[in-house]
Design a protein around this motif. Structure first.
Motif, PDB file in Angstrom:
ATOM      1  N   ASN A 276       0.846  -1.194   0.000  1.00  0.00           N
ATOM      2  CA  ASN A 276       0.000   0.000   0.000  1.00  0.00           C
ATOM      3  C   ASN A 276       0.881   1.243   0.000  1.00  0.00           C
ATOM      4  O   ASN A 276       1.419   1.641   1.029  1.00  0.00           O
ATOM      5  CB  ASN A 276      -0.922  -0.002   1.217  1.00  0.00           C
ATOM      6  N   SER A 278      -0.241   4.193  -0.944  1.00  0.00           N
ATOM      7  CA  SER A 278      -1.100   5.378  -0.939  1.00  0.00           C
ATOM      8  C   SER A 278      -0.839   6.297   0.250  1.00  0.00           C
ATOM      9  O   SER A 278      -1.235   7.459   0.224  1.00  0.00           O
ATOM     10  CB  SER A 278      -2.577   4.953  -0.950  1.00  0.00           C
ATOM     11  N   ARG A 284       6.916   4.938  -5.001  1.00  0.00           N
ATOM     12  CA  ARG A 284       6.436   3.783  -5.762  1.00  0.00           C
ATOM     13  C   ARG A 284       7.463   3.329  -6.796  1.00  0.00           C
ATOM     14  O   ARG A 284       7.471   2.166  -7.193  1.00  0.00           O
ATOM     15  CB  ARG A 284       5.119   4.125  -6.459  1.00  0.00           C
ATOM     16  N   LYS A 294      -0.493   1.876  -6.732  1.00  0.00           N
ATOM     17  CA  LYS A 294      -0.653   2.440  -5.389  1.00  0.00           C
ATOM     18  C   LYS A 294      -1.033   1.358  -4.389  1.00  0.00           C
ATOM     19  O   LYS A 294      -0.614   1.392  -3.224  1.00  0.00           O
ATOM     20  CB  LYS A 294      -1.703   3.551  -5.397  1.00  0.00           C
ATOM     21  N   GLU A 295      -1.848   0.414  -4.823  1.00  0.00           N
ATOM     22  CA  GLU A 295      -2.203  -0.727  -3.987  1.00  0.00           C
ATOM     23  C   GLU A 295      -2.044  -2.000  -4.818  1.00  0.00           C
ATOM     24  O   GLU A 295      -2.540  -2.073  -5.946  1.00  0.00           O
ATOM     25  CB  GLU A 295      -3.633  -0.600  -3.469  1.00  0.00           C
TER      26      GLU A 295
END
Length: 446
Positions: A276, A278, A284, A294-295
């Motif tokens: 995760n 986010s 990332r 993002k996930e």
């Protein structure tokens, strides 16, 4: 190096333009920046022992030529003329070195798959307010730890034209409280927004645990016990899994602890594990410039649905990449919360062990999924929902297919962020968003 973020970003791209413009035919280049602008305070005995600031940066180069690769690093000073000279010198050194290295059959060349720019602003304590905000709450206990706060920056540029910039504000308070018996309670508090009331609440909870440590310690005999593992203990266990258990390469080579999941075995249907990004705790993009989602769900209802795949593994095993780093390790793992409320933990535990922390963890049987380690800090024997005594340290040796499988009874309805507290070379990014878990028949061997 003393610059604001905009100046630093401008210089980074000026420097990388220069280096890329000086590449020769057939050469490919990656450039990475690791930087921080931090304020820190060290405490010992509830007194300030050291305070200061760190404004630092490192440039890392990776040169590829004729399927050979070499790497170098140099400090970023903030003076473009000085940094340019250091960069060109390092580039020339790499040219000499790379010709002497063996061919890498799975070398990954730079690509331009799209650029990114992410900045996460926080509400941090002002450096001049840190001591006055922290110190009063520590009085009357033996409080030892380090508080670090500020901005951490990561950037990436390659010779194919791709650019990534990531900056995040964050703080971390990593501390221990030590009882007269020399037993200790350990905790961390971290995030992007400082909340004074949350700090007070956590320290008061630590003080309650510290008082319980003054009780005579109980010796627990080896055996199977009903056990509650707090979020920090779960983070330690997932930390072992993080190092390759979800790696596609490790699974293909037969070295993953989760190999049985690919063969059809399942963990508890309550278990959901994902990467995760986010929350903005780590970038990332990876060393290859690829961006992870993002996930990224990995284990869903106990089933393995995805693995971590980087570009090298893609070349070797012909599988699709998903932005994993060079070691295909977890960078921002999250286990979803369950239904066990904080106030019900001791009642649901009944009689058994309450483990706040673990340490000295390692695989005892990697491919079999067995982990060994020790209890640490505030760990207690509980009877009929009441804390009876601290315990003497125990060693466990347990299968993840048991404590994350058929023996997992419940996950807490809350999660805690357990940060990466490493500061040896610089403040590191990342951490674990974890609930606590209640397990039956957890195995202790010594």
């Amino acid at each position: 190096m003393s610059q604001d973020v905009e100046q630093l970003e401008t210089e980074f791209y000026q420097l990388t333009d220069l280096l890329i413009d000086n590449l020769e035919t057939g050469e490919h280049l990656w450039v990475q920046l690791e930087s921080e602008q931090s304020h820190f305070v060290r405490f010992n005995g509830a007194k300030v022992r050291q305070a200061g600031t760190v404004d630092d940066g490192t440039i890392r180069l990776r040169l590829i030529h004729n399927q050979r690769r070499a790497a170098a690093a140099f400090p970023l000073t903030g003076d473009l003329a000085v940094d340019s000279a250091s960069g060109l010198e390092s580039l020339n050194d790499l040219r000499q070195e790379v010709t002497q290295l063996p061919v890498d059959p799975h070398v990954v060349l730079p690509e331009n798959l799209g650029s990114s720019r992410e900045i996460y602003l926080g509400d941090l304590l002002a450096p001049e307010d840190a001591v006055s905000s922290l110190l009063p709450v520590m009085q009357n206990v033996d409080f030892t730890g380090i508080y670090a706060s500020g901005r951490v920056i990561r950037a990436h540029r390659n010779s194919a034209g791709q650019k990534h910039w990531f900056a995040t504000d964050s703080f971390c308070l990593d501390y221990s409280m030590i009882a007269p018996t020399e037993k200790a309670v350990k905790a961390t508090l971290a995030g992007r927004d400082w909340q004074q009331d949350k700090f007070h609440h956590q320290v008061e909870h630590s003080k309650i645990q510290l008082q319980a440590l003054d009780l005579p310690a109980k010796t627990i005999q080896p055996g199977c016990y009903r056990t509650y593992l707090a979020p920090a203990a779960i983070a330690a266990l997932v930390g072992v899994l993080a190092r390759g258990a979800l790696s596609e390469s490790a699974l293909c080579q037969g070295g993953s602890a989760l190999g049985k999941l690919r063969d059809g075995k399942q963990l508890s249907s309550q278990l959901y594990l994902q990467e995760n990004f986010s929350q903005g705790i780590t970038p990332r993009f990876n060393e290859f410039g690829r961006i992870a989602p993002k996930e990224l769900p990995l284990i869903v209802a106990g089933k393995l649905v995805k693995t971590l795949v980087n570009a090298r593994t893609t070349k070797e095993y012909n599988v699709l990449p998903n932005g994993a780093n060079s070691t295909e390790s977890l960078r921002a793992p999250e286990i979803s919360a369950g239904t066990l409320a904080l106030e019900d933990i001791l009642t649901q535990l009944g009689t058994g062990l309450y483990l706040s922390n673990l340490h000295y963890l390692n695989w005892s049987d990697r491919t079999g999924g067995r982990i060994t380690g020790m209890t640490r800090y505030a760990c207690f024997w509980v009877e009929n929902g009441e804390v009876i005594a601290p315990i003497r340290d125990l060693r466990f040796d347990e299968s993840l297919y048991s404590f994350l499988g058929e023996n997992l009874e419940a996950l807490t309805s809350f999660q805690e962020f357990i940060p990466n507290t490493t500061t040896y070379d610089s403040r590191q990014l990342g951490g674990f968003l974890m609930p606590g878990i209640l397990v039956r028949d957890f195995i202790f061997t010594l």
